[in-house]
Enzyme design. Structure first.
Site, short mmCIF file in Angstrom:
data_model
loop_
_atom_site.label_atom_id
_atom_site.label_comp_id
_atom_site.label_asym_id
_atom_site.label_seq_id
_atom_site.Cartn_x
_atom_site.Cartn_y
_atom_site.Cartn_z
N ASP A 16 -53.63 43.01 65.17
CA ASP A 16 -54.13 43.50 66.46
C ASP A 16 -53.03 44.38 67.04
OD1 ASP A 16 -54.76 43.90 69.10
OD2 ASP A 16 -55.42 41.84 69.47
N GLN A 99 -49.50 44.36 70.00
CA GLN A 99 -49.51 42.89 70.18
C GLN A 99 -48.98 42.09 68.99
OE1 GLN A 99 -52.97 40.58 71.90
NE2 GLN A 99 -53.16 39.86 69.79
N ASN A 109 -41.51 42.13 53.88
CA ASN A 109 -42.75 41.35 53.84
C ASN A 109 -43.28 41.22 55.27
OD1 ASN A 109 -44.63 39.11 53.62
ND2 ASN A 109 -43.71 38.76 51.61
N ASP A 136 -62.85 37.49 63.92
CA ASP A 136 -62.06 37.69 65.15
C ASP A 136 -62.32 36.53 66.10
OD1 ASP A 136 -60.26 38.92 66.88
OD2 ASP A 136 -61.84 40.02 67.92
N TYR A 233 -47.61 31.81 72.92
CA TYR A 233 -48.94 32.36 72.74
C TYR A 233 -48.93 33.87 72.50
CZ TYR A 233 -53.58 34.00 73.58
OH TYR A 233 -54.78 34.63 73.44
N LYS A 236 -54.95 34.41 68.94
CA LYS A 236 -55.31 33.62 67.75
C LYS A 236 -55.06 34.42 66.49
CE LYS A 236 -56.83 29.44 68.54
NZ LYS A 236 -56.19 28.29 67.91
N ASP A 238 -57.05 35.08 63.81
CA ASP A 238 -58.08 35.99 63.32
C ASP A 238 -58.00 36.24 61.82
OD1 ASP A 238 -58.69 35.99 66.01
OD2 ASP A 238 -57.66 37.86 66.39
N SER A 247 -71.07 35.83 37.84
CA SER A 247 -70.63 35.71 36.45
C SER A 247 -69.55 34.65 36.26
CB SER A 247 -70.12 37.09 36.00
OG SER A 247 -69.93 37.11 34.63
C1 F6R Z 1 -58.23 35.39 72.41
C2 F6R Z 1 -58.04 36.66 73.11
C3 F6R Z 1 -58.56 36.84 74.47
C4 F6R Z 1 -57.44 36.76 75.50
C5 F6R Z 1 -57.96 36.90 76.93
C6 F6R Z 1 -56.83 36.95 77.96
O1 F6R Z 1 -57.63 35.41 71.15
O2 F6R Z 1 -57.42 37.58 72.58
O3 F6R Z 1 -59.58 35.91 74.76
O4 F6R Z 1 -56.76 35.55 75.37
O5 F6R Z 1 -58.71 38.09 77.06
O6 F6R Z 1 -55.98 37.98 77.64
P1 F6R Z 1 -54.76 38.45 78.57
O7 F6R Z 1 -53.94 37.24 78.85
O8 F6R Z 1 -54.07 39.47 77.73
O9 F6R Z 1 -55.37 39.03 79.82
MG MG Z 2 -56.13 41.34 71.16
MG MG Z 3 -58.34 39.52 67.39
#
Ligand code: F6R
Ligand code: MG
Ligand code: MG
Length: 394
Positions: A16, A99, A109, A136, A233, A236, A238, A247
């Site tokens: 992402d 991000q 790597n 996603d 954090y 996720k 993804d 076969s």
């Molecule tokens: C989940 C995701 C979104 C963000 C949400 C808050 O993986 O990417 O649900 O967690 O939109 O995002 P922020 O904190 O960047 O405003």
């Molecule tokens: Mg994102």
């Molecule tokens: Mg994503």
């Protein structure tokens, strides 16, 4: 052509690097930037072929080459492509630009730096059909359920029963993402042990699947857990997966069949909710409702002399309309729980929480509960309760 000459590696590397109007959808200009980097690498002969696509806010690089898995050249190429795409994302002011590029220093790597990786080296068969899955707003363990059904469940995969080439079953390599250990389990003999582990998808993740009779690789899943890598954090993980078809491997339709049931996966809004995994075509590969629901795309290719022939957009099909409708009904049902579990994940799996701050603020307002020691206090610890359950069955 000898087996050595027919060796080819398929690398799916995703990140992402920023998205349009929130954590929603990759911008075409960032895909174009990544494509330019890969086109140049193809021209120079570093890769044989490539396909750039996206699912939700994740940019996906699908590449074929002869460098094997974990090649510094290929990972370096993917890193460059993401960097170039992130520059465009920054210039366009896209949301969360850069991000998943957690470090500025690439050292051979991309693993551990943010991007997710699924790679397999194979000896190309006369015809080599594969499916690439990309999801996603969920985590690698989301593939546990479909991988089990594809490779170990005879009610899903008729070939396990009636195709002599698959009748011995498959081996599952399961990674404990908390301890960094893995175990290989054989099916059908160890099916119950396998389920005992992978039924906890936040911890035990199916990483690879092999055909038991000849050890041929059948599937691989990206197992990077961004939140574990970053220690905080960052979204996720993804996941992506590569599955070989036909076969002596499950048929294309056996590989797609589990996705007709939109099982619940962890992720969705703020990486902290259970929701149904909705199979969609590329045109619907964007996250909207409550930042979801979690979505999965399946692209079918033939690998021919290393070239990527295709893709065909497998879930862009009325045969999956009912699964999408069911997913929406489940999404409605789950959403009505609001901030309550089991819609919200348990505290240990949430991507972030305000609980420590709330507890800190309220700490002086907590009073001793009357008769706690006598009537309420648990007599044994949770871990002891688990071993107690074991004894109960002795
Ligand atoms: C989940 C995701 C979104 C963000 C949400 C808050 O993986 O990417 O649900 O967690 O939109 O995002 P922020 O904190 O960047 O405003
Ligand atoms: Mg994102
Ligand atoms: Mg994503």
């Amino acid at each position: 052509m000898s087996a050595e000459e027919r060796k080819v590696t398929i690398s799916v590397i995703k990140a992402d690097i920023g998205s349009l109007a929130g954590h929603h959808k990759v911008h075409p200009d960032t895909m174009a930037a990544a494509s330019r980097v890969l086109a140049e690498a193809k021209r120079k002969g570093l890769i044989i072929d490539y396909f750039v696509t996206h699912v939700g806010d994740d940019l996906q690089l699908i590449m074929t080459h002869r460098k094997g898995v974990d090649s510094p050249d290929i990972h370096g190429l993917a890193w460059d492509a993401f960097k170039k795409a992130a520059e465009v994302a920054k210039e366009l002011g896209l949301y969360a630009a850069g991000q998943d590029l957690l470090s500025d220093a690439f050292s051979g790597n991309v693993r551990g730096l943010g991007p997710g990786v699924a790679e397999m080296e194979i000896v190309e068969r006369k015809s080599e059909p594969i499916v690439i899955f990309m999801a996603d707003k969920t985590e690698p363990g989301a593939f546990n359920f479909p991988m089990f059904r594809i490779f170990a469940d005879p009610f899903n995969t008729a070939g396990l029963v009636i195709d002599p080439r698959m009748h011995d079953g498959f081996k599952f390599e399961v990674l404990d993402v908390m301890e960094g250990k893995y175990v290989v389990l054989n099916t059908p003999e160890e099916m119950y042990d396998l389920l005992a582990l992978i039924g906890t998808p936040g911890r035990y993740v199916v990483k690879r699947v092999f055909r038991k009779s000849d050890n041929e690789i059948a599937a691989v899943v990206s197992v990077e857990r961004l939140n574990l890598i970053a220690g905080r954090y960052v979204g996720k993980d993804d996941p992506v997966a590569i599955v070989r078809a036909q076969s002596g491997f499950p048929a294309l339709g056996e590989i797609l069949e589990p996705f007709s049931f939109p099982h619940l996966v962890a992720g969705w809004m703020r990486g902290s909710h259970w929701g149904p995994l909705m199979p969609v075509g590329l045109k619907d590969a964007k996250c909207t409702r409550f930042d979801g629901p979690p979505r999965i795309v399946g692209l079918g290719f033939n690998i021919t002399k290393g070239r990527l022939i295709g893709p065909t957009d497998l879930f862009d099909d009325p045969a999956f309309d009912e699964a999408r409708r069911t997913a929406q009904l489940i999404a409605d049902y789950m959403r009505r729980h609001g901030p309550f579990m089991p819609h919200r994940l348990g505290p240990e799996e949430m991507e972030y929480t305000t609980l420590p701050q709330v507890l800190e603020r309220l700490k002086d307002r907590f009073k001793e509960a009357k008769d706690y020691e006598k009537y309420i206090k648990p007599k044994i610890k949770h871990s002891e309760m688990l071993s107690g359950a074991e004894e109960m069955h002795d």
